[in-house]
Every structure is written in C-alpha cells, then in structure tokens.
Design an enzyme around this catalytic site. Structure first.
Site, short mmCIF file in Angstrom:
data_model
loop_
_atom_site.label_atom_id
_atom_site.label_comp_id
_atom_site.label_asym_id
_atom_site.label_seq_id
_atom_site.Cartn_x
_atom_site.Cartn_y
_atom_site.Cartn_z
N LYS A 87 10.51 -9.99 -27.30
CA LYS A 87 10.02 -8.68 -27.75
C LYS A 87 10.96 -8.15 -28.82
CE LYS A 87 7.97 -4.72 -25.38
NZ LYS A 87 8.02 -3.94 -24.14
C1 E4P Z 1 5.54 -1.54 -23.87
O1 E4P Z 1 5.73 -2.72 -23.79
C2 E4P Z 1 6.46 -0.51 -23.38
O2 E4P Z 1 7.28 -1.07 -22.39
C3 E4P Z 1 5.76 0.64 -22.71
O3 E4P Z 1 4.37 0.47 -22.63
C4 E4P Z 1 6.21 1.98 -23.13
O4 E4P Z 1 5.55 2.92 -22.34
P1 E4P Z 1 6.06 4.40 -22.14
O5 E4P Z 1 5.65 5.19 -23.32
O6 E4P Z 1 5.34 4.87 -20.90
O7 E4P Z 1 7.55 4.35 -21.97
#
Ligand code: E4P
Length: 217
Positions: A87
C-alpha cells in the site's frame, strides 16, 4: 464486488472470515496503532497472522515517503507472504514506487486518493487497486460517491485494469451505492458489513415461523 474488512483487529477479521464472504483485508498505520501493534517486528508478525486467517489480498502500508525507502519497505513486506499487497500513498514517490512494483508483478494499492486525477495516475502506474476514501470526503461536505462514479467512468473509458477499492466506508448505504456504481471492491468495518443483514421484517418473519412451528409440534 469483493468485500474487504478494514481493520487490524484479529477477532473481527476471524468473525468476517467465518461468515464466508471475506475476500481480503486492508490495514493502515492508524488501524495498527488502534490495536496496540507497534514496533517493526510486531507489525510484520501481525501481517503474517492476518494472512494466515484470510485467503485473499492483505494490504500492508509503507511508512517511508521517499522512493528508496518505499521500495525497501515494500520488498520486505512482499517477502512476508504471497497475499501481501503493498500500500503506497498517492504522492510522486508513491507513484514511482507503484510503477516499480507493478513492473515486477508485485501487487499494489495506491491509497489516500481523493481526486479523479490521482486515480488516473495510479492506473497509469499499473496499480492493482486504487483506494478512494469516500467517507473522509463526505466528512468534509464533498460527495464521496461522486468520486467513485468519476473513477469508474475514466477506468471504463480506457479499460484500465486497476480495481476500484472504495475505502473509508462508513455505513451500509455506502456499500450498496458502491455496488450500484460498479466498484470492484469495498473495504469497511465489520459493523457495516454485518449491517447489511439487518431488516426488521426478517426478524419478525423468523420469530413467526418459529412460533408457528412450535404450535404444530
Ligand atoms: C483504506 O484502506 C483505509 O484504511 C480506510 O478505509 C480509511 O478509513 P477511515 O476514513 O475510516 O479511517
């Protein structure tokens, strides 16, 4: 649409896996910290534990923000387990690293995407997944689902193979709307996934079926 769970919580991952509908897991440094997973070795071991529970892709985020650091961290993460997806944040160095890994056939997830332009660059760099954060856009009075629609249109126009991984899902309607738009994947909390099951008529109907069965037996 693939269902990923967005957590580093082992119990929740196991519960989603037991439902039989889980296709993968996404994590990020904040989700790791929330579970108290700190320090390089603990974080790496936690990724391995997650990979042993689920069968699909597990996104593991790099911390470095320079190309060399991203490559170094990404290679170590990829070596951990074949299910690991690297990522990378959608900054210039992240796009370079995405191209580097996609040229080598290593799966990538370009994250922190808040615009169609960022999603276009991720696809050009050969990302396996692009993660638009729709809930965080909604949080600042901007239509997150409109961004998913825009990316779907652009990717379809050019038959980009990058999968749209709708992220930052907050509730069940986000999941339904993403499915209607044609998002390839959604990642959200267990509460939103299980929330899809809820309907009072199901509960009332089931109670009645059981009551009537008891009357006749
Ligand atoms: C995506 O991979 C992120 O980990 C995540 O969806 C972020 O979500 P949040 O806005 O609830 O922190």
């Amino acid at each position: 649409m693939k269902f990923f769970i967005d957590t580093a919580n082992i119990e929740q991952i196991k519960e989603a896996q037991a439902l039989g509908i889980l296709d993968g897991v996404t994590t990020n440094p904040s989700l790791m910290a929330k579970e108290g997973i700190t320090g390089y070795d603990n974080i790496m071991n936690h990724y391995k534990t997650i990979c042993d529970i689920v069968e699909g892709d597990v996104s593991a985020e790099v911390i470095a923000i320079d190309f060399d650091g991203m490559v170094r961290e990404g290679e170590a993460l990829a070596a951990l387990h074949p299910q690991i997806v690297i990522k990378l944040p959608v900054i210039a160095e992240g796009i370079k690293a995405c191209k580097y890994f996609s040229d080598k056939g290593v799966k990538t997830n370009v994250t922190l995407v808040f615009s169609a332009g960022q999603a276009l660059l991720a696809a050009k760099a050969g990302a396996t997944y692009v993660s638009p954060f729709l809930g965080r856009l909604d949080d600042v009075s901007t239509d997150g689902l409109a961004l998913i629609e825009e990316i779907r249109l652009i990717y379809d126009n050019y038959a980009f193979e990058t999968q749209i991984l709708s992220a930052s899902i907050r509730h069940t309607m986000h999941i339904i709307e993403c499915a209607k738009i044609g998002s390839d994947v959604m990642t959200g909390p267990l509460s939103a996934i299980k929330g899809l099951l809820n309907h009072p008529l199901t509960d009332i109907g089931l109670a009645k079926f059981l009551e009537d069965y008891k009357k006749g037996n």
